[in-house]
Write an enzyme that holds these catalytic residues in place. Sequence first.
Site, mmCIF file in Angstrom:
data_model
loop_
_atom_site.group_PDB
_atom_site.id
_atom_site.type_symbol
_atom_site.label_atom_id
_atom_site.label_comp_id
_atom_site.label_asym_id
_atom_site.label_seq_id
_atom_site.Cartn_x
_atom_site.Cartn_y
_atom_site.Cartn_z
ATOM 1 N N GLY A 144 -4.387 -30.411 32.421
ATOM 2 C CA GLY A 144 -5.005 -30.638 31.114
ATOM 3 C C GLY A 144 -6.503 -30.433 31.181
ATOM 4 N N GLU A 371 -9.597 -30.327 23.138
ATOM 5 C CA GLU A 371 -10.790 -29.470 23.269
ATOM 6 C C GLU A 371 -11.782 -30.064 24.272
ATOM 7 O OE1 GLU A 371 -11.405 -26.636 21.855
ATOM 8 O OE2 GLU A 371 -10.113 -26.492 20.087
ATOM 9 N N PHE A 391 -16.741 -33.059 38.427
ATOM 10 C CA PHE A 391 -15.292 -33.013 38.125
ATOM 11 C C PHE A 391 -14.463 -33.080 39.388
ATOM 12 C CE2 PHE A 391 -17.533 -29.830 35.473
ATOM 13 C CZ PHE A 391 -17.519 -30.518 34.271
HETATM 14 P P1 TGC Z 1 -15.996 -23.770 36.171
HETATM 15 O O1 TGC Z 1 -15.934 -23.310 37.574
HETATM 16 O O2 TGC Z 1 -17.093 -24.711 35.749
HETATM 17 O O3 TGC Z 1 -16.015 -22.528 35.177
HETATM 18 C C1 TGC Z 1 -15.125 -21.429 35.341
HETATM 19 C C2 TGC Z 1 -15.747 -20.238 34.655
HETATM 20 O O4 TGC Z 1 -15.849 -20.493 33.266
HETATM 21 C C3 TGC Z 1 -17.211 -20.437 32.830
HETATM 22 N N1 TGC Z 1 -17.389 -21.483 31.810
HETATM 23 C C4 TGC Z 1 -17.474 -21.207 30.511
HETATM 24 N N2 TGC Z 1 -17.509 -20.036 29.859
HETATM 25 C C5 TGC Z 1 -17.604 -20.083 28.523
HETATM 26 N N3 TGC Z 1 -17.646 -21.256 27.829
HETATM 27 C C6 TGC Z 1 -17.606 -22.450 28.457
HETATM 28 N N4 TGC Z 1 -17.627 -23.589 27.762
HETATM 29 C C7 TGC Z 1 -17.530 -22.466 29.868
HETATM 30 N N5 TGC Z 1 -17.459 -23.439 30.814
HETATM 31 C C8 TGC Z 1 -17.362 -22.816 32.003
HETATM 32 C C9 TGC Z 1 -18.024 -20.693 34.099
HETATM 33 O O5 TGC Z 1 -19.311 -20.160 33.992
HETATM 34 C C10 TGC Z 1 -17.187 -19.962 35.127
HETATM 35 O O6 TGC Z 1 -17.394 -18.577 35.001
HETATM 36 P P2 TGC Z 1 -17.375 -17.620 36.285
HETATM 37 O O7 TGC Z 1 -17.716 -16.270 35.734
HETATM 38 O O8 TGC Z 1 -18.399 -18.180 37.230
HETATM 39 O O9 TGC Z 1 -15.973 -17.697 36.825
HETATM 40 O O10 TGC Z 1 -14.572 -24.406 35.815
HETATM 41 P P3 TGC Z 1 -13.897 -25.741 36.296
HETATM 42 O O11 TGC Z 1 -12.509 -25.386 36.703
HETATM 43 O O12 TGC Z 1 -14.789 -26.461 37.257
HETATM 44 O O13 TGC Z 1 -13.775 -26.600 34.947
HETATM 45 C C11 TGC Z 1 -14.861 -26.934 34.186
HETATM 46 C C12 TGC Z 1 -14.437 -27.810 32.991
HETATM 47 C C13 TGC Z 1 -13.853 -29.124 33.441
HETATM 48 C C14 TGC Z 1 -15.710 -28.073 32.193
HETATM 49 C C15 TGC Z 1 -13.401 -27.056 32.113
HETATM 50 O O14 TGC Z 1 -12.247 -26.802 32.796
HETATM 51 C C16 TGC Z 1 -13.085 -27.761 30.811
HETATM 52 O O15 TGC Z 1 -13.776 -27.588 29.839
HETATM 53 N N6 TGC Z 1 -11.954 -28.569 30.763
HETATM 54 C C17 TGC Z 1 -11.465 -29.146 29.527
HETATM 55 C C18 TGC Z 1 -10.206 -28.420 29.121
HETATM 56 C C19 TGC Z 1 -10.088 -28.257 27.632
HETATM 57 O O16 TGC Z 1 -11.064 -28.413 26.890
HETATM 58 N N7 TGC Z 1 -8.919 -27.892 27.172
HETATM 59 C C20 TGC Z 1 -8.718 -27.637 25.807
HETATM 60 C C21 TGC Z 1 -7.392 -26.994 25.563
HETATM 61 S S1 TGC Z 1 -7.267 -26.226 23.972
HETATM 62 C C22 TGC Z 1 -7.202 -27.485 22.904
HETATM 63 O O17 TGC Z 1 -7.318 -28.631 23.208
HETATM 64 C C23 TGC Z 1 -6.979 -27.083 21.516
HETATM 65 S S2 TGC Z 1 -6.859 -28.375 20.396
HETATM 66 C C24 TGC Z 1 -7.079 -27.453 19.020
HETATM 67 C C25 TGC Z 1 -6.931 -28.141 17.755
HETATM 68 O O18 TGC Z 1 -5.794 -28.562 17.428
HETATM 69 O O19 TGC Z 1 -7.949 -28.188 17.025
HETATM 70 P P1 FAD Z 2 -5.864 -35.467 31.575
HETATM 71 O O1 FAD Z 2 -6.606 -34.238 31.961
HETATM 72 O O2 FAD Z 2 -4.709 -35.882 32.426
HETATM 73 O O3 FAD Z 2 -6.897 -36.672 31.488
HETATM 74 C C1 FAD Z 2 -6.503 -38.033 31.449
HETATM 75 C C2 FAD Z 2 -7.771 -38.892 31.531
HETATM 76 O O4 FAD Z 2 -8.453 -38.634 32.778
HETATM 77 C C3 FAD Z 2 -8.770 -38.566 30.421
HETATM 78 O O5 FAD Z 2 -9.413 -39.740 30.003
HETATM 79 C C4 FAD Z 2 -9.798 -37.665 31.135
HETATM 80 O O6 FAD Z 2 -11.093 -37.748 30.538
HETATM 81 C C5 FAD Z 2 -9.792 -38.261 32.535
HETATM 82 N N1 FAD Z 2 -10.227 -37.294 33.556
HETATM 83 C C6 FAD Z 2 -9.659 -36.111 33.872
HETATM 84 N N2 FAD Z 2 -10.347 -35.499 34.846
HETATM 85 C C7 FAD Z 2 -11.389 -36.318 35.153
HETATM 86 C C8 FAD Z 2 -12.471 -36.247 36.078
HETATM 87 N N3 FAD Z 2 -12.645 -35.189 36.883
HETATM 88 N N4 FAD Z 2 -13.337 -37.270 36.127
HETATM 89 C C9 FAD Z 2 -13.195 -38.347 35.311
HETATM 90 N N5 FAD Z 2 -12.190 -38.476 34.426
HETATM 91 C C10 FAD Z 2 -11.303 -37.474 34.334
HETATM 92 N N6 FAD Z 2 -4.119 -27.729 24.387
HETATM 93 C C11 FAD Z 2 -4.004 -26.379 24.194
HETATM 94 O O7 FAD Z 2 -4.067 -25.603 25.135
HETATM 95 N N7 FAD Z 2 -3.776 -25.891 22.940
HETATM 96 C C12 FAD Z 2 -3.679 -26.676 21.851
HETATM 97 O O8 FAD Z 2 -3.488 -26.190 20.724
HETATM 98 C C13 FAD Z 2 -3.775 -28.098 22.018
HETATM 99 N N8 FAD Z 2 -3.576 -28.934 20.957
HETATM 100 C C14 FAD Z 2 -3.518 -30.287 21.169
HETATM 101 C C15 FAD Z 2 -3.134 -31.136 20.140
HETATM 102 C C16 FAD Z 2 -3.010 -32.501 20.354
HETATM 103 C C17 FAD Z 2 -2.540 -33.393 19.255
HETATM 104 C C18 FAD Z 2 -3.335 -33.033 21.631
HETATM 105 C C19 FAD Z 2 -3.260 -34.518 21.887
HETATM 106 C C20 FAD Z 2 -3.732 -32.207 22.649
HETATM 107 C C21 FAD Z 2 -3.799 -30.820 22.452
HETATM 108 N N9 FAD Z 2 -4.110 -29.943 23.516
HETATM 109 C C22 FAD Z 2 -4.008 -28.585 23.333
HETATM 110 C C23 FAD Z 2 -4.266 -30.464 24.873
HETATM 111 C C24 FAD Z 2 -5.636 -31.105 25.129
HETATM 112 O O9 FAD Z 2 -6.615 -30.150 25.254
HETATM 113 C C25 FAD Z 2 -5.491 -31.969 26.387
HETATM 114 O O10 FAD Z 2 -4.718 -33.105 26.021
HETATM 115 C C26 FAD Z 2 -6.836 -32.395 26.932
HETATM 116 O O11 FAD Z 2 -7.570 -31.286 27.419
HETATM 117 C C27 FAD Z 2 -6.709 -33.450 28.036
HETATM 118 O O12 FAD Z 2 -5.728 -33.106 28.980
HETATM 119 P P2 FAD Z 2 -4.584 -34.184 29.393
HETATM 120 O O13 FAD Z 2 -3.987 -34.715 28.127
HETATM 121 O O14 FAD Z 2 -3.708 -33.528 30.362
HETATM 122 O O15 FAD Z 2 -5.392 -35.368 30.057
#
Ligand code: TGC
Ligand code: FAD
Length: 392
Positions: A144, A371, A391
């Site tokens: 995640g 996100e 992280f």
């Molecule tokens: P890291 O080694 O830091 O970065 C890997 C590569 O990515 C580049 N990068 C970015 N590029 C563009 N935008 C950003 N925000 C970027 N952040 C990092 C970075 O420069 C690097 O590039 P390169 O060329 O050197 O390879 O990666 P890491 O594995 O250490 O992870 C960093 C971390 C934790 C910040 C990242 O993994 C993260 O943001 N995790 C959160 C995951 C997340 O947000 N998931 C969302 C899923 S989608 C969703 O939730 C949709 S909900 C939609 C809705 O319903 O509205």
């Molecule tokens: P985890 O990553 O397991 O995290 C659990 C807890 O641990 C959190 O509090 C987190 O902050 C903490 N944690 C994790 N790593 C660390 C660290 N290194 N240090 C300290 N604390 C840490 N994803 C998509 O790809 N597409 C979508 O359209 C999408 N839609 C979504 C819609 C809904 C309603 C929801 C609930 C989620 C959706 N997501 C989607 C997924 C969402 O992006 C993830 O739920 C989110 O990124 C967190 O991942 P996880 O739930 O696996 O939590």
Amino acid sequence: MKPDLFQAPDYYLLDELLTDEQKMVRDAAREWVKREVSPIIEDYAQKAEFPNQIIKGLADIGAFGPYIPEEYGGAGLDQISYGLIMQEIERGDSGVRSTASVQSSLVMYPIYKYGNEEQRKKYLPKLASGEFMGCFGLTEPDYGSNPGGMITNFKDKGDHYLLNGAKMWISNAPFADIAVVWAKNEEGRIYGLIVERGMEGFTTPETHNKWSLRASATGELIFDNVKVPKENLLPNKSGLGAPLGCLDSARFGIAWGAIGAAMDCYDTALRYAKERMQFDKPIAATQLQQKKLAEMITEITKAQLLAWRLGVLRNEGKATSAQISMAKRNNVDMALNIAREARQILGGMGITGEYSIMRHMMNLESVITYEGTHDIHLLITGMDITGHAAFK
Ligand code: TGC
Ligand code: FAD
């Protein structure tokens, strides 16, 4: 649900910072939400159903690809207009804003940015009009916050790719026509693939029993030896930076959207406090309720300024990912705190579907998690200012 009497707070006269076009776009979205979303949304949230009938309206107000150029069916607007549209939609419901965010920033954006001309022409106009709906598959059951560890993968089989794996928590998955899916190739490099509904081995089971974002459909994406045509690979960017780049755009929209939810909670609580009599006076005349309301308008105003400035930086191409993280984290946290305080001002009425506050509060529990969680965004700021990634 009570009639929608929403009046947008603008304590620092921020309207004066907006162009005529931005105000026009914002007002059109505001009117549409009042007319088409407010009257039905509580019912759909209670039923845990996405209101399909609003798709065309979302397209008409420019919510699908607001900043995608007009030649591909987008609205060709600037970033502040995009933010204002998200603000107004989330004023109605975070789940509806989710649908628009995913369609625009997580499906249209990667096709526009990382796709070739053929892919842009094939998909973008249909996504902009709502004829096609899309979803974005990054999160997996075991990955995640750390999407770089994903195990979904594809193998080159000569005339096609073979895709295997699973994604979970995917907004729009149960009804999406296409999915932008992030998967690793045989060398472990991440690419985006466009997977279409109907491809053999591709299923999208719905996730039930959510207490949050009930009017948004969430599901899984399951790939069991799915044959993906080679022309469906997004060729122009690979690596984790590709999906994270889409998140920047969606997180920016959420920073604005959360303000909408907060404004709705504040406006509802203010009106209620002025009307609700206890001890022979309105509760708005008590110091404790004034403290809550005064702090709410202060926090909303600060969040509005943050979002506006970030919009200016985005328009100038200068906003960093870390600046976007700060705004997403601050504004969603602000909105969730306001929802909790506003709910208390309404007393027992605050827990009912007569008012929007409890629905906003429950929705925001997802918004603070997806996100990038609240904690992850703090760590992004921490990394940006110290140079150390905490992280790992
Ligand atoms: P890291 O080694 O830091 O970065 C890997 C590569 O990515 C580049 N990068 C970015 N590029 C563009 N935008 C950003 N925000 C970027 N952040 C990092 C970075 O420069 C690097 O590039 P390169 O060329 O050197 O390879 O990666 P890491 O594995 O250490 O992870 C960093 C971390 C934790 C910040 C990242 O993994 C993260 O943001 N995790 C959160 C995951 C997340 O947000 N998931 C969302 C899923 S989608 C969703 O939730 C949709 S909900 C939609 C809705 O319903 O509205
Ligand atoms: P985890 O990553 O397991 O995290 C659990 C807890 O641990 C959190 O509090 C987190 O902050 C903490 N944690 C994790 N790593 C660390 C660290 N290194 N240090 C300290 N604390 C840490 N994803 C998509 O790809 N597409 C979508 O359209 C999408 N839609 C979504 C819609 C809904 C309603 C929801 C609930 C989620 C959706 N997501 C989607 C997924 C969402 O992006 C993830 O739920 C989110 O990124 C967190 O991942 P996880 O739930 O696996 O939590």
